[in-house]
Design an enzyme around this catalytic site. Structure first.
Site: not given
Length: 153
Positions: A53, A55, A84, A87
């Site tokens: 991801h 992040e 999410c 993260c």
């Protein structure tokens, strides 16, 4: 100091680096003085990595250039979409001071929508959060991506 709109514009710019098969989400980590430490775009499809991801990639890169090893105390993470659970947990563990995000994510968001991981009072670190910054511009990135994929499918 850099404004919340400016940090989200940087995250939008990072999202534009996303490969054609990945959902266009961008993240940028800034130091306490507003200096950009790292930027990343989603790369799950590109890397074949479920943890890739934006992040997570940005936090990893920022940890290499700032802080006390993995600690990003005083840092701000800006991301185009609400993080999410994975993260959000990483933001807490990295000791990020602030999280600024664009579009809310009611299906998987863990910073106020579905869950609120980062503000759980049982945790020893809780970053400040500001959501909905340039939300329409950030949501437009996602809408365009999914519209293109529906047309191709």
């Amino acid at each position: 100091m850099i404004s919340d709109s400016e940090v989200i514009r940087a995250a939008i710019s990072a999202a534009e680096l996303t490969g054609p098969d990945d959902v266009p989400i961008g993240a940028v980590v800034f130091g306490p003085d507003g200096t950009e430490l790292a930027r990343a775009a989603n790369a799950r499809e590109q890397l074949g990595d479920p943890t890739a991801h934006a992040e997570i990639i940005a936090l990893r890169a920022a940890a290499q250039v700032y802080g006390d090893g993995w600690r990003l105390q005083g840092a701000t993470l800006a991301v185009t979409v609400e993080p999410c659970t994975m993260c959000a947990g990483a933001l807490v563990m990295a000791r990020v001071a602030r999280v600024v995000f664009g579009a809310w994510e009611p299906k998987t968001g863990a910073v106020g929508s579905l869950w609120d991981v980062v503000r759980d009072r049982r945790l020893t670190h809780r970053p400040q959060v500001r959501g909905g910054v340039l939300a329409q511009e950030c949501a437009a990135l996602l809408e365009g991506f999914f519209a293109r994929h529906r047309d191709l499918g």
